[in-house]
Design a protein around this motif. Sequence first.
Motif, PDB file in Angstrom:
ATOM      1  N   PHE A 288     -24.031  -8.552   5.268  1.00 54.44           N
ATOM      2  CA  PHE A 288     -25.073  -9.375   5.874  1.00 54.44           C
ATOM      3  C   PHE A 288     -24.845 -10.857   5.593  1.00 54.44           C
ATOM      4  O   PHE A 288     -25.012 -11.706   6.474  1.00 54.44           O
ATOM      5  N   ALA A 289     -24.477 -11.183   4.353  1.00 58.61           N
ATOM      6  CA  ALA A 289     -24.257 -12.576   3.973  1.00 58.61           C
ATOM      7  C   ALA A 289     -23.120 -13.186   4.785  1.00 58.61           C
ATOM      8  O   ALA A 289     -23.223 -14.331   5.260  1.00 58.61           O
ATOM      9  N   ALA A 290     -22.031 -12.428   4.944  1.00 55.02           N
ATOM     10  CA  ALA A 290     -20.899 -12.922   5.734  1.00 55.02           C
ATOM     11  C   ALA A 290     -21.317 -13.147   7.188  1.00 55.02           C
ATOM     12  O   ALA A 290     -20.994 -14.182   7.795  1.00 55.02           O
ATOM     13  N   LEU A 291     -22.036 -12.186   7.757  1.00 53.94           N
ATOM     14  CA  LEU A 291     -22.475 -12.296   9.147  1.00 53.94           C
ATOM     15  C   LEU A 291     -23.407 -13.478   9.346  1.00 53.94           C
ATOM     16  O   LEU A 291     -23.237 -14.288  10.266  1.00 53.94           O
ATOM     17  N   ILE A 292     -24.399 -13.593   8.461  1.00 54.54           N
ATOM     18  CA  ILE A 292     -25.386 -14.667   8.597  1.00 54.54           C
ATOM     19  C   ILE A 292     -24.723 -16.038   8.403  1.00 54.54           C
ATOM     20  O   ILE A 292     -24.992 -16.983   9.154  1.00 54.54           O
ATOM     21  N   GLY A 293     -23.858 -16.134   7.389  1.00 56.71           N
ATOM     22  CA  GLY A 293     -23.181 -17.403   7.143  1.00 56.71           C
ATOM     23  C   GLY A 293     -22.301 -17.832   8.302  1.00 56.71           C
ATOM     24  O   GLY A 293     -22.325 -19.000   8.726  1.00 56.71           O
ATOM     25  N   LEU A 294     -21.545 -16.881   8.845  1.00 53.95           N
ATOM     26  CA  LEU A 294     -20.656 -17.206   9.974  1.00 53.95           C
ATOM     27  C   LEU A 294     -21.459 -17.507  11.232  1.00 53.95           C
ATOM     28  O   LEU A 294     -21.114 -18.402  12.004  1.00 53.95           O
ATOM     29  N   ALA A 295     -22.540 -16.751  11.446  1.00 51.84           N
ATOM     30  CA  ALA A 295     -23.381 -17.002  12.623  1.00 51.84           C
ATOM     31  C   ALA A 295     -24.089 -18.341  12.519  1.00 51.84           C
ATOM     32  O   ALA A 295     -24.242 -19.059  13.512  1.00 51.84           O
TER      33      ALA A 295
ATOM     34  N   VAL B  98     -24.084 -12.402  -4.637  1.00 50.31           N
ATOM     35  CA  VAL B  98     -24.354 -12.418  -3.192  1.00 50.31           C
ATOM     36  C   VAL B  98     -24.898 -13.768  -2.727  1.00 50.31           C
ATOM     37  O   VAL B  98     -24.388 -14.338  -1.760  1.00 50.31           O
ATOM     38  N   PRO B  99     -25.958 -14.326  -3.367  1.00 49.10           N
ATOM     39  CA  PRO B  99     -26.442 -15.640  -2.897  1.00 49.10           C
ATOM     40  C   PRO B  99     -25.406 -16.751  -3.044  1.00 49.10           C
ATOM     41  O   PRO B  99     -25.364 -17.672  -2.224  1.00 49.10           O
ATOM     42  N   VAL B 100     -24.572 -16.655  -4.077  1.00 48.72           N
ATOM     43  CA  VAL B 100     -23.493 -17.633  -4.242  1.00 48.72           C
ATOM     44  C   VAL B 100     -22.546 -17.545  -3.054  1.00 48.72           C
ATOM     45  O   VAL B 100     -22.150 -18.564  -2.458  1.00 48.72           O
ATOM     46  N   PHE B 101     -22.181 -16.328  -2.688  1.00 43.93           N
ATOM     47  CA  PHE B 101     -21.294 -16.086  -1.545  1.00 43.93           C
ATOM     48  C   PHE B 101     -21.914 -16.631  -0.264  1.00 43.93           C
ATOM     49  O   PHE B 101     -21.252 -17.324   0.518  1.00 43.93           O
ATOM     50  N   LEU B 102     -23.210 -16.350  -0.052  1.00 42.07           N
ATOM     51  CA  LEU B 102     -23.887 -16.795   1.162  1.00 42.07           C
ATOM     52  C   LEU B 102     -23.901 -18.321   1.258  1.00 42.07           C
ATOM     53  O   LEU B 102     -23.598 -18.886   2.315  1.00 42.07           O
ATOM     54  N   VAL B 103     -24.230 -18.988   0.165  1.00 38.93           N
ATOM     55  CA  VAL B 103     -24.272 -20.455   0.160  1.00 38.93           C
ATOM     56  C   VAL B 103     -22.899 -21.038   0.487  1.00 38.93           C
ATOM     57  O   VAL B 103     -22.782 -21.997   1.268  1.00 38.93           O
ATOM     58  N   LEU B 104     -21.855 -20.446  -0.081  1.00 37.44           N
ATOM     59  CA  LEU B 104     -20.500 -20.946   0.165  1.00 37.44           C
ATOM     60  C   LEU B 104     -20.097 -20.763   1.629  1.00 37.44           C
ATOM     61  O   LEU B 104     -19.488 -21.652   2.235  1.00 37.44           O
ATOM     62  N   VAL B 105     -20.450 -19.610   2.208  1.00 34.36           N
ATOM     63  CA  VAL B 105     -20.097 -19.362   3.612  1.00 34.36           C
ATOM     64  C   VAL B 105     -20.848 -20.320   4.525  1.00 34.36           C
ATOM     65  O   VAL B 105     -20.270 -20.915   5.440  1.00 34.36           O
ATOM     66  N   VAL B 106     -22.153 -20.478   4.288  1.00 39.01           N
ATOM     67  CA  VAL B 106     -22.953 -21.389   5.119  1.00 39.01           C
ATOM     68  C   VAL B 106     -22.427 -22.818   5.009  1.00 39.01           C
ATOM     69  O   VAL B 106     -22.389 -23.563   5.998  1.00 39.01           O
ATOM     70  N   ALA B 107     -21.971 -23.191   3.809  1.00 35.86           N
ATOM     71  CA  ALA B 107     -21.438 -24.543   3.592  1.00 35.86           C
ATOM     72  C   ALA B 107     -20.027 -24.711   4.141  1.00 35.86           C
ATOM     73  O   ALA B 107     -19.485 -25.817   4.129  1.00 35.86           O
ATOM     74  N   GLY B 108     -19.437 -23.625   4.625  1.00 32.99           N
ATOM     75  CA  GLY B 108     -18.088 -23.708   5.165  1.00 32.99           C
ATOM     76  C   GLY B 108     -17.011 -23.750   4.102  1.00 32.99           C
ATOM     77  O   GLY B 108     -15.860 -24.094   4.390  1.00 32.99           O
TER      78      GLY B 108
ATOM     79  N   ALA C  35     -15.483 -18.907  -1.178  1.00 32.23           N
ATOM     80  CA  ALA C  35     -16.242 -17.729  -0.736  1.00 32.23           C
ATOM     81  C   ALA C  35     -15.369 -16.483  -0.786  1.00 32.23           C
ATOM     82  O   ALA C  35     -15.817 -15.409  -1.220  1.00 32.23           O
ATOM     83  N   LEU C  36     -14.122 -16.607  -0.351  1.00 29.01           N
ATOM     84  CA  LEU C  36     -13.199 -15.473  -0.404  1.00 29.01           C
ATOM     85  C   LEU C  36     -12.893 -15.089  -1.850  1.00 29.01           C
ATOM     86  O   LEU C  36     -12.755 -13.896  -2.165  1.00 29.01           O
ATOM     87  N   ILE C  37     -12.811 -16.069  -2.734  1.00 24.95           N
ATOM     88  CA  ILE C  37     -12.569 -15.771  -4.154  1.00 24.95           C
ATOM     89  C   ILE C  37     -13.737 -14.962  -4.724  1.00 24.95           C
ATOM     90  O   ILE C  37     -13.538 -13.973  -5.444  1.00 24.95           O
ATOM     91  N   VAL C  38     -14.976 -15.356  -4.363  1.00 24.87           N
ATOM     92  CA  VAL C  38     -16.156 -14.605  -4.811  1.00 24.87           C
ATOM     93  C   VAL C  38     -16.110 -13.186  -4.252  1.00 24.87           C
ATOM     94  O   VAL C  38     -16.382 -12.211  -4.966  1.00 24.87           O
ATOM     95  N   LEU C  39     -15.733 -13.062  -2.967  1.00 23.84           N
ATOM     96  CA  LEU C  39     -15.695 -11.747  -2.338  1.00 23.84           C
ATOM     97  C   LEU C  39     -14.629 -10.847  -2.965  1.00 23.84           C
ATOM     98  O   LEU C  39     -14.868  -9.659  -3.199  1.00 23.84           O
ATOM     99  N   VAL C  40     -13.468 -11.410  -3.251  1.00 27.81           N
ATOM    100  CA  VAL C  40     -12.405 -10.637  -3.899  1.00 27.81           C
ATOM    101  C   VAL C  40     -12.850 -10.202  -5.297  1.00 27.81           C
ATOM    102  O   VAL C  40     -12.634  -9.058  -5.708  1.00 27.81           O
TER     103      VAL C  40
END
Length: 206
Positions: free
Chosen positions: A83-90, A27-37, A42-47
Amino acid sequence: MGGQNTGVSTRIWTVPNVLSMLRLLLVPVFLVLVVAGEYVPALIVLVTASLTDLLDGYLARRFDQVTRLGQLLDPAADRLYIFAALIGLAANELVPWWIVIVIVARDALIVVLGVVLANHGYGPLPVHQLGKAATFALFTGLPVIMLGLAFPAVQPVSEPFGWAVTIWGAFLYWWAGVIYAIETARVVRVARVSGPPASDTLEQGG
């Protein structure tokens, strides 16, 4: 061939639980990747997380390894990825913060309802199909929005579709929350009349 499921175990170190723990660690890996754009990784981690979710569920049922811990870890991981996806995108101003507040407020409501039920001797409410549908919609819509960010060629199609599914998921999420609130009120009324049950083994609400 796996045996017939005979109940819920209190074991901790099972293969499905280890997979669920790995999902949580990602989860934190995913969040960092989303925030970093970095939407492609990030999609690979999610899949990867989604595939392990399907695998641990299959293994738990196949080999009679359904556990109380697993029943807590699975929905927790789903919520944390949402939550991670929402926070990162927001954070990147790609989705408005109001939708983050809407989703978080609904889960805050569920926590409050859980406290109320616990005070009357009950466990969490059983999973409602509407809650499952809402989680599935959010878990589909947000990655589809990210898909368009990762691959701009598909964005004209993926973005409106992803937003439609996400908004619908948020609506269903709150609809399920209202149903849980109504059911909690009913259970509390019954408890006041007849007293709390000796034990309760209901699942975590969706």
